[in-house]
Scaffold this motif. Structure first.
Motif, PDB file in Angstrom:
ATOM      1  N   VAL A  28       3.683  33.515  25.405  1.00  0.00           N
ATOM      2  CA  VAL A  28       5.166  33.247  24.632  1.00  0.00           C
ATOM      3  C   VAL A  28       5.245  31.591  24.973  1.00  0.00           C
ATOM      4  O   VAL A  28       5.401  30.825  24.258  1.00  0.00           O
ATOM      5  N   MET A  29       5.108  31.568  26.137  1.00  0.00           N
ATOM      6  CA  MET A  29       5.505  30.019  26.859  1.00  0.00           C
ATOM      7  C   MET A  29       4.296  28.869  26.198  1.00  0.00           C
ATOM      8  O   MET A  29       4.583  28.055  25.615  1.00  0.00           O
ATOM      9  N   SER A  30       3.179  29.439  26.294  1.00  0.00           N
ATOM     10  CA  SER A  30       1.911  28.691  25.411  1.00  0.00           C
ATOM     11  C   SER A  30       2.284  28.408  24.170  1.00  0.00           C
ATOM     12  O   SER A  30       2.019  27.273  23.502  1.00  0.00           O
ATOM     13  N   THR A  31       2.522  29.402  23.272  1.00  0.00           N
ATOM     14  CA  THR A  31       2.799  29.295  22.192  1.00  0.00           C
ATOM     15  C   THR A  31       3.826  28.413  21.764  1.00  0.00           C
ATOM     16  O   THR A  31       3.549  27.556  20.812  1.00  0.00           O
ATOM     17  N   VAL A  32       5.076  28.723  22.586  1.00  0.00           N
ATOM     18  CA  VAL A  32       5.768  27.713  21.857  1.00  0.00           C
ATOM     19  C   VAL A  32       5.716  26.276  22.447  1.00  0.00           C
ATOM     20  O   VAL A  32       5.718  25.432  21.611  1.00  0.00           O
ATOM     21  N   HIS A 220       3.923  45.095  33.965  1.00  0.00           N
ATOM     22  CA  HIS A 220       5.343  45.239  33.935  1.00  0.00           C
ATOM     23  C   HIS A 220       6.045  43.756  33.707  1.00  0.00           C
ATOM     24  O   HIS A 220       5.689  43.350  34.711  1.00  0.00           O
ATOM     25  N   PHE A 221       7.024  44.102  32.823  1.00  0.00           N
ATOM     26  CA  PHE A 221       7.784  42.623  32.887  1.00  0.00           C
ATOM     27  C   PHE A 221       8.838  42.759  33.980  1.00  0.00           C
ATOM     28  O   PHE A 221       9.403  43.732  34.007  1.00  0.00           O
ATOM     29  N   THR A 222       8.924  41.482  34.457  1.00  0.00           N
ATOM     30  CA  THR A 222       9.758  41.489  35.672  1.00  0.00           C
ATOM     31  C   THR A 222      11.026  40.571  35.080  1.00  0.00           C
ATOM     32  O   THR A 222      10.881  39.985  34.068  1.00  0.00           O
ATOM     33  N   ARG A 223      11.948  40.269  35.871  1.00  0.00           N
ATOM     34  CA  ARG A 223      13.210  39.612  35.398  1.00  0.00           C
ATOM     35  C   ARG A 223      12.683  38.005  35.293  1.00  0.00           C
ATOM     36  O   ARG A 223      12.966  37.257  34.286  1.00  0.00           O
ATOM     37  N   ARG A 224      11.554  37.659  36.224  1.00  0.00           N
ATOM     38  CA  ARG A 224      11.370  36.244  36.229  1.00  0.00           C
ATOM     39  C   ARG A 224      10.543  36.071  34.680  1.00  0.00           C
ATOM     40  O   ARG A 224      10.509  35.064  34.140  1.00  0.00           O
ATOM     41  N   ASP A 225       9.819  37.147  34.342  1.00  0.00           N
ATOM     42  CA  ASP A 225       9.232  36.951  33.050  1.00  0.00           C
ATOM     43  C   ASP A 225       9.986  36.798  31.881  1.00  0.00           C
ATOM     44  O   ASP A 225       9.912  36.229  30.820  1.00  0.00           O
ATOM     45  N   TRP A 226      11.154  37.798  31.986  1.00  0.00           N
ATOM     46  CA  TRP A 226      12.282  37.583  30.905  1.00  0.00           C
ATOM     47  C   TRP A 226      12.771  36.329  30.961  1.00  0.00           C
ATOM     48  O   TRP A 226      13.189  35.850  29.845  1.00  0.00           O
ATOM     49  N   LEU A 227      13.062  35.668  31.984  1.00  0.00           N
ATOM     50  CA  LEU A 227      13.701  34.196  32.081  1.00  0.00           C
ATOM     51  C   LEU A 227      12.578  33.218  31.422  1.00  0.00           C
ATOM     52  O   LEU A 227      13.179  32.636  30.667  1.00  0.00           O
ATOM     53  N   VAL A 228      11.586  33.418  31.813  1.00  0.00           N
ATOM     54  CA  VAL A 228      10.552  32.467  31.078  1.00  0.00           C
ATOM     55  C   VAL A 228      10.398  32.680  29.652  1.00  0.00           C
ATOM     56  O   VAL A 228      10.540  31.624  28.950  1.00  0.00           O
ATOM     57  N   VAL A 229      10.511  33.881  29.051  1.00  0.00           N
ATOM     58  CA  VAL A 229      10.587  34.254  27.812  1.00  0.00           C
ATOM     59  C   VAL A 229      11.799  33.416  27.305  1.00  0.00           C
ATOM     60  O   VAL A 229      11.822  32.749  25.998  1.00  0.00           O
ATOM     61  N   ILE A 231      13.720  31.104  28.200  1.00  0.00           N
ATOM     62  CA  ILE A 231      13.796  29.578  28.249  1.00  0.00           C
ATOM     63  C   ILE A 231      12.894  29.214  26.949  1.00  0.00           C
ATOM     64  O   ILE A 231      13.154  28.086  26.453  1.00  0.00           O
ATOM     65  N   SER A 232      11.752  29.721  26.963  1.00  0.00           N
ATOM     66  CA  SER A 232      10.617  29.414  26.047  1.00  0.00           C
ATOM     67  C   SER A 232      11.252  29.465  24.712  1.00  0.00           C
ATOM     68  O   SER A 232      11.264  28.579  23.784  1.00  0.00           O
ATOM     69  N   LEU A 233      11.862  30.660  24.344  1.00  0.00           N
ATOM     70  CA  LEU A 233      12.585  30.861  22.931  1.00  0.00           C
ATOM     71  C   LEU A 233      13.600  29.924  22.719  1.00  0.00           C
ATOM     72  O   LEU A 233      13.855  29.397  21.763  1.00  0.00           O
ATOM     73  N   SER A 234      14.424  29.624  23.590  1.00  0.00           N
ATOM     74  CA  SER A 234      15.570  28.483  23.484  1.00  0.00           C
ATOM     75  C   SER A 234      15.018  27.111  23.021  1.00  0.00           C
ATOM     76  O   SER A 234      15.358  26.564  22.276  1.00  0.00           O
ATOM     77  N   ILE A 235      13.942  26.770  23.882  1.00  0.00           N
ATOM     78  CA  ILE A 235      13.413  25.535  23.523  1.00  0.00           C
ATOM     79  C   ILE A 235      12.672  25.424  22.150  1.00  0.00           C
ATOM     80  O   ILE A 235      13.026  24.684  21.414  1.00  0.00           O
ATOM     81  N   ALA A 236      12.245  26.802  21.788  1.00  0.00           N
ATOM     82  CA  ALA A 236      11.765  26.837  20.335  1.00  0.00           C
ATOM     83  C   ALA A 236      12.775  26.625  19.390  1.00  0.00           C
ATOM     84  O   ALA A 236      12.634  25.916  18.315  1.00  0.00           O
ATOM     85  N   ILE A 237      13.882  27.431  19.605  1.00  0.00           N
ATOM     86  CA  ILE A 237      15.039  27.469  18.543  1.00  0.00           C
ATOM     87  C   ILE A 237      15.601  25.924  18.579  1.00  0.00           C
ATOM     88  O   ILE A 237      15.762  25.329  17.518  1.00  0.00           O
ATOM     89  N   LEU A 238      15.827  25.394  19.725  1.00  0.00           N
ATOM     90  CA  LEU A 238      16.237  24.240  19.726  1.00  0.00           C
ATOM     91  C   LEU A 238      15.514  23.068  19.099  1.00  0.00           C
ATOM     92  O   LEU A 238      16.009  22.349  18.145  1.00  0.00           O
ATOM     93  N   SER A 239      14.118  23.110  19.174  1.00  0.00           N
ATOM     94  CA  SER A 239      13.066  22.220  18.609  1.00  0.00           C
ATOM     95  C   SER A 239      13.296  22.361  17.014  1.00  0.00           C
ATOM     96  O   SER A 239      13.273  21.521  16.183  1.00  0.00           O
ATOM     97  N   ILE A 240      13.359  23.713  16.720  1.00  0.00           N
ATOM     98  CA  ILE A 240      13.615  24.088  15.202  1.00  0.00           C
ATOM     99  C   ILE A 240      14.680  23.293  14.658  1.00  0.00           C
ATOM    100  O   ILE A 240      14.659  22.745  13.337  1.00  0.00           O
ATOM    101  N   CYS A 241      15.743  23.622  15.310  1.00  0.00           N
ATOM    102  CA  CYS A 241      17.035  23.012  14.717  1.00  0.00           C
ATOM    103  C   CYS A 241      17.024  21.648  14.623  1.00  0.00           C
ATOM    104  O   CYS A 241      17.378  20.796  13.627  1.00  0.00           O
ATOM    105  N   VAL A 242      16.292  20.777  15.759  1.00  0.00           N
ATOM    106  CA  VAL A 242      16.238  19.440  15.654  1.00  0.00           C
ATOM    107  C   VAL A 242      15.327  19.090  14.558  1.00  0.00           C
ATOM    108  O   VAL A 242      15.584  18.129  13.762  1.00  0.00           O
TER     109      VAL A 242
END
Lengths: 258, 275
Positions: A28-32, A220-229, A231-242
């Motif tokens: 997710v991070m790399s794709t974003v 197994h997804f850990t909390r850290r992984d969810w955090l990365v996802v 953050i990545s998705l928020s950046i993606a959404i923010l960039s799309i909005c911009v």
């Protein structure tokens, strides 16, 4: 002819925060990263993207390897810069070429973040757990596994042809392009031959014998992984909005006047 | 003549492959290079035609520092035959494949064709001239690759593992051809793990281990030295084994023997025949 820029796509066995992340989170991070780099073609936003990606590479303890690869990419970057500056119809050709070059670096960097830190086995496991069929996942990880082998083979072939008088780094552009034929043809043939023998040896070891496989290690997804996802998705959404609605602030549109 | 002067080389500047190699190869020598995998044998011969350049030290080919010449120029003098023929074959007929190198080195079409056919006949490959190299067997491909280098008639011929995948007959044929080339005054250098091949056909042996030359001299001396054999992970040649076994019974038979005639002479002396 050097292929050292491919180094940046090769898994490195290091222990780092990034290496320990779940491969799906890293995907997710790399794709974003890649999508965002493709959304903007201005110097400042691309520099900002790089400023985010490079510390991540540093966290993956791979900065030196990245730097070496980028040096290998230098010739191509110069090529892009020169040709686009000369032939671009943009009113500011130099700035345009610079942002194209930056985009290439940003794209490579975001993908390298994934490939540098995900072991081929992890990748195939991740795909399987994303409900990709085992055969496809296996093919994918095999492909990754053979990239460095292919690179070594390419060097051996270049050596062999140089010894027969092929001068890879001489002559005009047309001649250089023609000189690729004696490299590419053996490379393809060698790969096909190897593919056939790998297939035979896999079948003789019972590949595909069982319908339902079980796996020794599961991800197994850990909390850290969810955090990365997240953050990545928020950046993606923010960039799309911009990109779509808000538009970039004026200072980010700055470019060289030429 | 090829001279190595204290040559050091490391792959990627990190992985040392040659650590100070000095040697002199005179015109018309026949040399076997032996050593374990990773000893630096292939690296050594790649320095002879400039594919690799020393990090330190010099390689001098026919009196000229190799640094001053391109690989293509050096390849006229030093022909390299590779371990894997598939790394060089790419055209649709054997004939074109052999002419490719010749044309690159500047021969005219007629000259190239003439040389090509001469080489094919010499190697007994005429019947394959129109065939596609990709449709040939592994051994045949290997011989086509050899032919493509032989056709350029280099002064020095360096072969990397030429005996792999060849049956005994082909091996004999290869040996005979190399000997003939050697008689004609050409230098022949072979990298091999095949100790009998080295003993039978090459007068000088260079033994390498971990990037240095550990022994260099007449094949019989080098390959009857146990330390060398061990360092190169070789089993002693049959003649040495035989000589040692016989030595147990007849102390007159020296233990350091590798040649059939020598052994015959001694045995004849023992049994009272003519010496």
């Amino acid at each position: 002819m050097r292929l050292s820029f491919l180094e940046v796509f090769r898994y490195t066995r290091v222990d780092s925060v990034i290496h320990r992340l779940d491969p799906r989170a890293k995907l997710v991070m790399s794709t974003v990263g890649a999508i965002v780099s493709l959304m903007f073609l201005d110097i400042i936003p691309l520099v900002i993207i790089l400023c985010v990606l490079i510390p991540l590479l540093a966290a993956a303890k791979s900065l030196r390897r990245w730097a070496r690869s980028m040096k290998g990419l230098g010739a191509l970057i110069v090529f892009i810069m020169v040709f686009n500056t000369l032939y671009s119809t943009s009113p500011t050709p130099f700035s345009y070429s610079l942002s194209l070059a930056l985009r290439l670096v940003a794209l490579m960097t975001s993908f390298s973040l994934f490939f540098l830190t995900v072991h081929p086995d992890e990748l195939s496991q991740a795909l399987i757990q994303m409900h990709v069929r085992f055969e496809f996942a296996f093919a994918m990880s095999m492909a990754m596994r053979y990239v460095p082998t292919l690179g070594q083979e390419a060097y051996a072939i270049m050596d062999a042809q140089k010894a027969r008088g092929v001068e890879l780094d001489k002559g005009n552009l047309l001649r250089r392009i023609r000189n690729i034929v004696p490299i590419i043809v053996p490379l393809i043939i060698v790969s096909i031959r190897r593919a056939l023998s790998v297939a035979e040896s896999m079948e003789s070891r019972g590949f595909g014998a069982c319908e339902n496989r079980t796996y020794m290690e599961e991800l197994h997804f850990t909390r850290r992984d969810w955090l990365v996802v997240a953050i990545s998705l928020s950046i993606a959404i923010l960039s799309i909005c911009v990109r779509v609605w808000w538009g970039l602030p004026a200072w980010m549109l700055w470019k060289f006047p030429f | 003549m090829i001279i190595f002067e204290d040559v050091h080389f490391a792959y990627d500047q990190i992985y040392p492959a040659l650590r100070g190699v000095s040697l002199q190869i005179d015109d018309g020598e026949s040399i076997a290079v032996m050593g374990t995998n990773g000893a630096g044998k292939t690296t050594l011969i790649k320095h002879m035609n400039g594919l690799l350049r020393p990090d330190q030290g010099r390689v001098i080919v026919n009196g000229v520092d190799a640094r001053e010449k391109s690989v293509a120029e050096l390849s006229r003098t030093v022909g390299l035959v590779w371990q894997n023929p598939d790394h060089q074959l790419f055209l649709d007929t054997v004939e074109k494949e052999i002419m490719f190198g010749l044309r690159n080195l500047g021969y005219t079409a007629d000259e190239a064709e003439e040389r090509c056919h001469r080489t094919l006949t010499q190697l007994g490959l005429e019947h394959l001239a129109e065939r596609s190299p990709f449709a040939l067997s592994g051994g045949e491909r290997k011989r086509v690759a050899l032919a493509s280098v032989l056709a350029t008639e280099p002064d020095v011929l360096a072969l990397d593992e030429p005996t792999i995948g060849q049956d005994a007959g082909q091996k004999e044929r290869l040996a005979k051809m190399l000997r003939e080339m050697n008689y004609e005054g050409k230098t022949v250098i072979v990298v091999t793990h095949d100790i009998e091949f080295a003993v039978d056909h090459f007068s000088r042996t260079i033994a390498m281990a971990a990037g240095i030359i550990i022994a260099d001299g007449p094949t019989h001396d080098v390959l009857s030295n146990d330390l060398v054999l061990e360092a190169c992970s070789l089993t002693p040649p049959q003649m040495t084994v035989t000589a040692r076994a016989l030595h147990q019974v007849f102390p007159e038979i020296p233990q350091r023997l590798t040649h059939l005639d020598e052994l015959e002479d001694v045995i004849l002396k023992i049994v009272g025949g003519e010496g």
